[in-house]
Design a protein around this motif. Structure first.
Motif, PDB file in Angstrom:
ATOM      1  N   GLY A   4       0.790  -1.224   0.000  1.00  0.00           N
ATOM      2  CA  GLY A   4       0.000   0.000   0.000  1.00  0.00           C
ATOM      3  C   GLY A   4       0.818   1.269   0.000  1.00  0.00           C
ATOM      4  O   GLY A   4       0.258   2.374  -0.086  1.00  0.00           O
ATOM      5  N   THR A   6       2.885   2.601  -2.225  1.00  0.00           N
ATOM      6  CA  THR A   6       2.801   3.360  -3.469  1.00  0.00           C
ATOM      7  C   THR A   6       1.448   4.044  -3.605  1.00  0.00           C
ATOM      8  O   THR A   6       1.358   5.221  -3.969  1.00  0.00           O
ATOM      9  CB  THR A   6       3.041   2.440  -4.677  1.00  0.00           C
ATOM     10  N   GLU A   7       0.377   3.308  -3.279  1.00  0.00           N
ATOM     11  CA  GLU A   7      -0.972   3.859  -3.397  1.00  0.00           C
ATOM     12  C   GLU A   7      -1.149   5.118  -2.570  1.00  0.00           C
ATOM     13  O   GLU A   7      -1.834   6.063  -2.981  1.00  0.00           O
ATOM     14  CB  GLU A   7      -1.990   2.805  -2.974  1.00  0.00           C
ATOM     15  N   TYR A   8      -0.536   5.147  -1.386  1.00  0.00           N
ATOM     16  CA  TYR A   8      -0.703   6.291  -0.488  1.00  0.00           C
ATOM     17  C   TYR A   8       0.506   7.242  -0.498  1.00  0.00           C
ATOM     18  O   TYR A   8       0.589   8.144   0.341  1.00  0.00           O
ATOM     19  CB  TYR A   8      -0.986   5.798   0.936  1.00  0.00           C
ATOM     20  N   GLY A   9       1.414   7.036  -1.417  1.00  0.00           N
ATOM     21  CA  GLY A   9       2.553   7.934  -1.536  1.00  0.00           C
ATOM     22  C   GLY A   9       3.469   7.907  -0.336  1.00  0.00           C
ATOM     23  O   GLY A   9       4.044   8.933   0.043  1.00  0.00           O
ATOM     24  N   THR A 142      -8.455  10.210   6.773  1.00  0.00           N
ATOM     25  CA  THR A 142      -7.989  11.131   5.754  1.00  0.00           C
ATOM     26  C   THR A 142      -7.547  12.426   6.436  1.00  0.00           C
ATOM     27  O   THR A 142      -7.813  12.651   7.624  1.00  0.00           O
ATOM     28  CB  THR A 142      -9.099  11.455   4.755  1.00  0.00           C
ATOM     29  N   GLU A 165       1.912  -7.776   5.125  1.00  0.00           N
ATOM     30  CA  GLU A 165       0.598  -8.210   4.667  1.00  0.00           C
ATOM     31  C   GLU A 165       0.337  -9.563   5.309  1.00  0.00           C
ATOM     32  O   GLU A 165       0.979 -10.561   4.950  1.00  0.00           O
ATOM     33  CB  GLU A 165       0.581  -8.317   3.141  1.00  0.00           C
ATOM     34  N   SER A 176      -4.578  -1.840   5.176  1.00  0.00           N
ATOM     35  CA  SER A 176      -3.411  -1.577   4.347  1.00  0.00           C
ATOM     36  C   SER A 176      -2.335  -0.902   5.189  1.00  0.00           C
ATOM     37  O   SER A 176      -2.575   0.180   5.742  1.00  0.00           O
ATOM     38  CB  SER A 176      -3.789  -0.664   3.177  1.00  0.00           C
ATOM     39  N   GLY A 178       0.146   0.693   4.187  1.00  0.00           N
ATOM     40  CA  GLY A 178       0.390   2.005   3.597  1.00  0.00           C
ATOM     41  C   GLY A 178      -0.606   3.039   4.082  1.00  0.00           C
ATOM     42  O   GLY A 178      -0.246   4.194   4.348  1.00  0.00           O
ATOM     43  N   GLN A 179      -1.870   2.638   4.217  1.00  0.00           N
ATOM     44  CA  GLN A 179      -2.888   3.572   4.689  1.00  0.00           C
ATOM     45  C   GLN A 179      -2.663   3.916   6.152  1.00  0.00           C
ATOM     46  O   GLN A 179      -2.846   5.073   6.560  1.00  0.00           O
ATOM     47  CB  GLN A 179      -4.279   2.970   4.494  1.00  0.00           C
ATOM     48  N   ASP A 182       0.035   6.349   6.286  1.00  0.00           N
ATOM     49  CA  ASP A 182      -0.454   7.635   5.784  1.00  0.00           C
ATOM     50  C   ASP A 182      -1.163   8.401   6.896  1.00  0.00           C
ATOM     51  O   ASP A 182      -1.017   9.630   7.009  1.00  0.00           O
ATOM     52  CB  ASP A 182      -1.398   7.408   4.609  1.00  0.00           C
TER      53      ASP A 182
END
Length: 367
Positions: A4, A6-9, A142, A165, A176, A178-179, A182
């Motif tokens: 995740g 990449t998806e969330y930078g 968010t 994972e 995720s 990544g999330q 984030d």
């Protein structure tokens, strides 16, 4: 690569050499803390609705069965906490309920809210009115969601759990990493004092544990906002029967946390879930939030220890036990706290006195 990311930078990538150094850490390599702290809280489970279905979690209820506390229930609960001398209102709920929870969304709309975060803001305001400092753990957020409630919280948090994972997160609505990262990054960008942590024993390996701790370190070094990291073992319950980590495992993970994190970040173990006496020489300096009023709604089978039990842990370690606020004292200034929270700390009332009693250098009382 962290799932995740990449998806969330997320541009967090602990170096392999740093991971290998952390994997070599043993309990004998760290120093015990000079004192232990704890926070007196009241646990407020705002809703049991959650978009995730993690296999180790008993907190969430399926659609049609999930609870949503009413404003009156919130006020009654936090009032009991204030009367018992608590300083923290710990707001927990499953990550932002998805569209399956139609009844929850209908109830929120009836109460005049278009989201659970909008309702969380009202709940935090109730806690402040009743003399408690809010600390909300609303899961993945968010930037807009976090900003909506940041100024009415003394601190906030979300467990990273792991950068791996794992099957325990499996399913179409899996968490995720990544999330999660984030959310931690966003809190740093907004200047929110933040608590996070890792969950031990859900399928991650030793390299994953080292990577998770170093990822947290990297974000803290950028923003300076991580006040504590919880090392929490998964525990057996009605949904999880795959065991809990051994004492030896926890000792090594706690030592890795202490060695891998900056000195100004506290390391905590929850004393109702982990054998704190066996871990005090591994670098922990905090025993977390404990409640004299409510159960641990996330792990209801595991009772909070009483204050005397915490004192016994500190005596065993030969160190003093101190009470703290939900926001660590180094963040008690204009840079980190909103005017709303600073006013609560300076208030000329019983709550203000209770808050200031937990500070070594309290702010001046309001005239």
């Amino acid at each position: 690569m962290i799932p995740g990311a990449t998806e969330y930078g997320i541009d967090v990538a602990p170096a392999q050499a740093a991971i290998e150094r952390l994997l070599d850490v043993e309990p004998a390599d760290v120093e015990p803390a000079a004192e232990l702290s704890y926070c007196r809280n009241v646990f407020v489970p705002l809703t049991t609705a959650c978009r995730y279905t993690c296999t180790y979690c008993t907190y969430y209820d399926p659609p049609g069965q999930a609870d949503l506390m009413s404003p009156d229930e919130i006020r009654e609960t936090v009032r009991r906490g204030a009367d018992a001398g608590c300083t923290e209102a710990l707001f927990t709920f499953g990550d932002d309920p998805d569209d399956r929870y139609a009844a929850v969304h209908d109830q929120l709309a009836e109460w005049g809210h278009d989201s659970i975060h909008a309702y969380l803001r009202e709940a935090c305001e109730i806690a402040l009115e009743e003399g408690l400092l809010p600390h909300a753990n609303p899961g993945d957020q968010t930037r807009e969601q976090l900003a909506l409630v940041a100024d009415v919280n003394a601190s906030m948090g979300v467990m990273l759990e792991t950068t791996a994972e794992v099957q325990a997160h499996g399913g179409p609505r899996a968490k995720s990493p990544g999330q999660r990262l984030d959310t931690i990054r966003t809190a740093g960008e907004l200047g929110v004092p933040f608590t996070t942590g890792i969950l031990v024993g859900i399928g991650e390996d030793w390299t994953d544990r080292a990577e998770s701790l170093l990822a947290i370190r990297e974000l803290h070094e950028r923003y300076g906002h991580v006040q504590e990291v919880i090392v929490q073992p998964v525990v057996e319950n009605e949904r999880w029967q795959d065991g809990t980590p051994s004492v030896e495992t926890l000792r090594r993970v706690v030592a890795m946390a202490r060695a891998g994190l900056p000195d100004d970040v506290s390391v905590q173990v929850p004393p109702n879930l982990a054998p704190a006496r066996d871990l005090v020489d591994c670098g922990i300096d905090d025993l977390g939030g404990v409640s004299p009023v409510t159960v641990d709604h996330i792990n209801p089978e595991y009772e909070w220890p009483g204050l005397r039990e915490l004192e016994a842990v500190a005596d065993h370690a030969g160190v003093p036990l101190t009470e703290r606020l939900p926001v660590y004292e180094r963040y008690v200034d204009e840079e980190w706290l909103s005017p709303t929270i600073r006013d609560a700390l300076r208030a000329d009332d019983d709550a203000g006195e209770r808050f200031r009693a937990c500070l070594s250098d309290p702010p001046e009382q309001q005239p």
